[in-house]
Design a protein around this motif. Structure first.
Motif, short mmCIF file in Angstrom:
data_model
loop_
_atom_site.label_atom_id
_atom_site.label_comp_id
_atom_site.label_asym_id
_atom_site.label_seq_id
_atom_site.Cartn_x
_atom_site.Cartn_y
_atom_site.Cartn_z
N GLY A 16 0.79 -1.22 0.00
CA GLY A 16 0.00 0.00 0.00
C GLY A 16 0.83 1.27 0.00
N LEU A 17 2.11 1.15 0.28
CA LEU A 17 2.97 2.32 0.33
C LEU A 17 3.60 2.67 -1.01
N THR A 18 3.33 1.87 -2.03
CA THR A 18 3.90 2.14 -3.35
C THR A 18 3.12 3.27 -4.03
N ASP A 19 3.79 3.98 -4.88
CA ASP A 19 3.17 5.03 -5.70
C ASP A 19 2.44 6.10 -4.91
N LEU A 20 2.97 6.49 -3.76
CA LEU A 20 2.34 7.55 -2.98
C LEU A 20 2.62 8.93 -3.55
N GLY A 21 3.73 9.09 -4.23
CA GLY A 21 4.03 10.39 -4.82
C GLY A 21 5.37 10.92 -4.37
N GLU A 22 5.68 12.13 -4.86
CA GLU A 22 6.94 12.78 -4.53
C GLU A 22 6.90 13.32 -3.11
N ASN A 23 8.06 13.57 -2.57
CA ASN A 23 8.24 14.11 -1.21
C ASN A 23 7.82 13.13 -0.13
N ILE A 24 7.64 11.85 -0.47
CA ILE A 24 7.18 10.87 0.52
C ILE A 24 8.22 9.77 0.66
N VAL A 25 8.69 9.58 1.89
CA VAL A 25 9.58 8.47 2.23
C VAL A 25 8.71 7.43 2.93
N THR A 26 8.84 6.16 2.55
CA THR A 26 7.97 5.13 3.13
C THR A 26 8.74 4.20 4.06
N ILE A 27 8.05 3.76 5.10
CA ILE A 27 8.58 2.80 6.06
C ILE A 27 7.50 1.76 6.29
N SER A 28 7.86 0.50 6.09
CA SER A 28 6.90 -0.58 6.33
C SER A 28 7.17 -1.20 7.69
N GLY A 29 6.12 -1.28 8.51
CA GLY A 29 6.27 -1.89 9.82
C GLY A 29 5.04 -1.68 10.68
N ASP A 30 5.01 -2.37 11.79
CA ASP A 30 3.88 -2.37 12.71
C ASP A 30 4.11 -1.30 13.79
N VAL A 31 3.30 -0.24 13.78
CA VAL A 31 3.50 0.86 14.72
C VAL A 31 3.07 0.55 16.15
N SER A 32 2.55 -0.65 16.38
CA SER A 32 2.24 -1.02 17.76
C SER A 32 3.50 -1.37 18.54
N GLY A 33 4.61 -1.49 17.83
CA GLY A 33 5.91 -1.72 18.46
C GLY A 33 6.75 -0.46 18.41
N GLU A 34 7.60 -0.28 19.38
CA GLU A 34 8.38 0.95 19.50
C GLU A 34 9.43 1.13 18.40
N GLU A 35 9.99 0.03 17.89
CA GLU A 35 11.08 0.13 16.92
C GLU A 35 10.69 0.88 15.65
N VAL A 36 9.52 0.59 15.11
CA VAL A 36 9.08 1.25 13.87
C VAL A 36 8.87 2.74 14.12
N ASN A 37 8.34 3.08 15.28
CA ASN A 37 8.13 4.49 15.61
C ASN A 37 9.46 5.23 15.73
N ARG A 38 10.43 4.59 16.37
CA ARG A 38 11.76 5.20 16.46
C ARG A 38 12.36 5.38 15.07
N THR A 39 12.18 4.40 14.21
CA THR A 39 12.70 4.49 12.84
C THR A 39 12.06 5.65 12.09
N ALA A 40 10.76 5.83 12.23
CA ALA A 40 10.06 6.93 11.55
C ALA A 40 10.59 8.28 12.03
N ILE A 41 10.75 8.41 13.32
CA ILE A 41 11.26 9.67 13.88
C ILE A 41 12.69 9.92 13.42
N ALA A 42 13.53 8.91 13.51
CA ALA A 42 14.93 9.05 13.10
C ALA A 42 15.02 9.37 11.60
N THR A 43 14.18 8.75 10.80
CA THR A 43 14.18 9.00 9.35
C THR A 43 13.82 10.45 9.06
N ALA A 44 12.77 10.93 9.70
CA ALA A 44 12.36 12.33 9.48
C ALA A 44 13.47 13.29 9.88
#
Length: 121
Positions: free
Chosen positions: A46-74
């Motif tokens: 579902g994260l494919t073809d979202l458009g420009e200016n969008i970085v995608t991360i696949s993962g389950d946000v109910s766990g802390e690791e994916v949230n940390r990754t999103a914050i660190a990526t931003a």
């Protein structure tokens, strides 16, 4: 239409549940308006073809690791975070017949778990 911050830089948003529905529309609208977006969802398809200016991360946000990754990526890619949209869901409502672990996961994705605890980076 670009929406600059008070310092003139482009704004940065993290959007969870970004693979479909409201989350996808929100991520795309932010990008169309010139924001950088970090889009997170458990469904990589579902994260494919979202458009420009969008970085995608696949993962389950109910766990802390994916949230940390999103914050660190931003922060690593764009140097800031201006908006966070916690849109991830579980696809159903709690029921007395659902296992307790499902109910806890539902509570976590509704903002009472790892996504809302203060995190040290």
């Amino acid at each position: 239409m670009t929406e600059p911050s008070p310092t003139g830089d482009r704004r940065v948003a993290i959007v969870t549940g970004a693979a479909s529905g409201i989350g996808r529309a929100t991520a795309q609208l932010f990008a169309e308006r010139g924001k950088h977006v970090v889009a997170v969802d458990i469904s990589p398809q579902g994260l494919t073809d979202l458009g420009e200016n969008i970085v995608t991360i696949s993962g389950d946000v109910s766990g802390e690791e994916v949230n940390r990754t999103a914050i660190a990526t931003a922060l690593d890619r764009f140097g800031r975070i201006d908006t966070v949209v916690l849109n991830a869901g579980t696809g159903g409502s709690p029921s007395p017949r659902r296992p307790a672990t499902d109910v806890v996961k539902t509570a976590d994705t509704r903002g009472t778990g790892p996504t809302t605890r203060p995190m040290r980076l």
